[in-house]
Design a protein around this motif. Structure first.
Motif, short mmCIF file in Angstrom:
data_model
loop_
_atom_site.label_atom_id
_atom_site.label_comp_id
_atom_site.label_asym_id
_atom_site.label_seq_id
_atom_site.Cartn_x
_atom_site.Cartn_y
_atom_site.Cartn_z
N UNK A 1 73.48 4.49 15.76
CA UNK A 1 73.66 5.63 14.86
C UNK A 1 72.58 5.66 13.79
N UNK A 2 72.27 4.47 13.27
CA UNK A 2 71.23 4.37 12.24
C UNK A 2 69.89 4.89 12.76
N UNK A 3 69.56 4.54 14.00
CA UNK A 3 68.30 5.01 14.58
C UNK A 3 68.34 6.53 14.75
N UNK A 4 69.47 7.04 15.23
CA UNK A 4 69.59 8.49 15.43
C UNK A 4 69.46 9.23 14.09
N UNK A 5 70.04 8.69 13.04
CA UNK A 5 69.90 9.29 11.71
C UNK A 5 68.43 9.36 11.32
N UNK B 1 67.23 4.61 21.89
CA UNK B 1 67.84 5.79 21.27
C UNK B 1 66.77 6.65 20.62
N UNK B 2 65.86 6.03 19.89
CA UNK B 2 64.79 6.80 19.25
C UNK B 2 63.90 7.47 20.28
N UNK B 3 63.57 6.75 21.34
CA UNK B 3 62.69 7.32 22.36
C UNK B 3 63.34 8.49 23.08
N UNK B 4 64.62 8.34 23.42
CA UNK B 4 65.32 9.41 24.13
C UNK B 4 65.43 10.66 23.25
N UNK B 5 65.78 10.44 21.97
CA UNK B 5 65.90 11.59 21.07
C UNK B 5 64.57 12.35 21.01
N UNK B 6 63.47 11.62 20.89
CA UNK B 6 62.18 12.32 20.80
C UNK B 6 61.86 13.08 22.08
N UNK B 7 62.16 12.47 23.24
CA UNK B 7 61.89 13.16 24.51
C UNK B 7 62.72 14.42 24.63
#
Lengths: 327, 327
Positions: free
Chosen positions: A226-230, A195-201
């Motif tokens: 959700x926590x990671x996305x936050x 999730x964190x990697x996709x959001x950054x890309x």
């Protein structure tokens, strides 16, 4: 006491994603009551319908009526899902302020579902953009176009989806006229690091126009994701009351993240959702009455608020009464 | 391909916390089979029994036998829970390598349960320390004494537990002779921000001697809380196979975090647990056979591994075969 809490938007999508995923049809009157109850609890963002042929999705046959009801609340943001230009036109005519147009980032999923590659699907965004602009020129309020990227975190046909494909579709959707990007874990395969990697890309190509995340709780990771996305700066999330629309304890389960459990987590972390948990929990009664026998999920609904939270609320409400009685 | 993965220890506590929380008694033979299956799946840390009077907890009457079986595996770390000095003595005699002595940080909980304040309970640690040291002087392998702080994240009687109380008990336990500290969310009230704050407060007094976290999944936040603990440097977690011992969907539910779901999350994030998920999932069959009708939980067990994970495993196993056939 006067801590300024950061806002997180929770969009109730149960009226669309939840109801679309169960076979039974909720009578329009109950949809109205659900909207009323959610609004009363403080929900200000709802995706209430999808504009697809009624013979394909009879659950959504009353989409225009439902949107009309939701629009009675001036400060409610009303979204509808639309699969194509025709759907977009109907949604705008009905009064939707936001239209969510899905586009699968998995080539296999896209070919299987709409017989088009994701790239070819981008043409639909350009057409919707033109429609919205023409409507705005005619004096109507500006509708927001959201590209809802689906199968972002994995595809049951294709397996892993390359990050480059996700970024390319996000960029293409914005170039074709989408206002913002939403990322959907359609298949419930998202995991925290991913999730964190996709959001950054995606942020690399979309910046602040990456707006919201849509998680399913298929493998119990909805809240962890959700926590990671936050942590990666996302402040808008979709969720369904009572986790409607998917059984987390059945094979192939695809239930959305549960609204009450999500709001509880956000609340406990000091975020301001504007939603009253007690009223939100009470609003489950509408579902229980409208869909007798349909399983309703949710940890908080079963376990209740921890004593420390209940105490804090009691103190807060007593001091509010105290202020009121002296004012 | 040659990424060095960071180790995370998952301690299976279902044989203790899980079985202790259900009314039924698992026959010793099944406990042996459970230990065998967990070991075969790669589990190397298990809390297998508690040493309490059999009339209070008949589920644990075979504690010594169970420990003897577990100790047949030379590289298995075998823990037992002990409520007092007598229990510690029995556990050490039985061959436990680690003893977990619980101490409630909630004054109300401690008074209600053991009629002693938490501070008075610290005397028990000093007595256990003396016992362990005397045993070691007599030539026996050194047993590790773990202070299991309970009701750390909230108490159903007291509500919130002040961080200062938690830190004071952690410091006191170490001063009284505990080797390391474990923090337990006994009541399933922990929330993500709180988890980070508590870990930092305890680390201030315990440093690296803060070792492990024990979460329950009462409000659906077990994995989200684990994620926060990972970010704060914790690398050991307790969990129960099939979430045994608590119904997450019933009032007052107190099930442990599910071992399979936890291992899946850790695996997906690149951590090395040493545990084979497929074998771990298969080991649920022992519980199904031993406790027919007892509800077994778990998201992964129902939804299965996502295709991308299954693919990665197939590729890895095929290339291992390829290497084997050419060596």
């Amino acid at each position: 006491m006067n801590e300024i809490r950061e806002r997180v938007v929770v969009t109730e999508v149960g009226l669309r994603d939840g109801l679309q995923s169960i076979a039974r049809i909720m009578p329009t009157e109950y949809k109205r009551r659900w909207i009323d109850a959610a609004y009363a609890a403080g929900v200000r963002h709802m995706e209430v319908a999808s504009f697809v042929p009624a013979k394909l999705l009879p659950q959504m046959a009353d989409a225009a009526e439902v949107i009309a009801h939701a629009r009675r609340y001036a400060d409610l943001h009303v979204s509808a899902l639309v699969p194509n230009l025709k759907g977009a036109q109907h949604a705008i005519e009905a009064g939707a302020q936001r239209i969510v147009a899905p586009i699968s980032v998995s080539v296999a999923h896209s070919l299987a579902n709409v017989r088009k590659t994701p790239a070819a699907m981008l043409d639909a965004f350009a057409a919707m953009r033109e429609l919205i602009d023409a409507t705005a020129r005619a004096g109507a309020p500006r509708v927001e176009l959201i590209a809802g990227l689906s199968t972002v975190f994995g595809c049951t046909l294709q397996g892993a989806v390359p990050y480059a494909d996700i970024a390319a579709i996000a960029r293409g959707a914005l170039q074709a006229g989408a206002d913002v990007i939403a990322l959907g874990d359609t298949t419930g395969e998202a995991t925290p690091r991913q999730v964190g990697e996709v959001i950054e890309r995606v942020r690399d190509v979309a910046g602040d126009r990456l707006r919201s995340l849509h998680f399913h709780d298929t493998r119990g990771l909805g809240l962890a994701n959700t926590l990671v996305a936050l942590r990666h700066g996302i402040r808008e999330f979709d969720a369904s009351l009572a986790g409607l629309g998917g059984c987390p304890h059945a094979p192939g389960a695809t239930g959305n993240v549960n609204t009450e459990d999500l709001v509880f987590m956000l609340d406990s972390m000091g975020y301001d959702t504007g939603i009253d948990l007690a009223l939100l929990l009470e609003s489950r009664a509408v579902l229980a009455e409208a869909l007798p026998g349909e399983p309703l999920y949710g940890y908080l609904a079963r376990a209740g608020l921890p004593k420390q939270f209940a105490d804090a609320r009691r103190v807060a409400s007593e001091s509010a009464e105290h202020v009121a009685s002296h004012s």
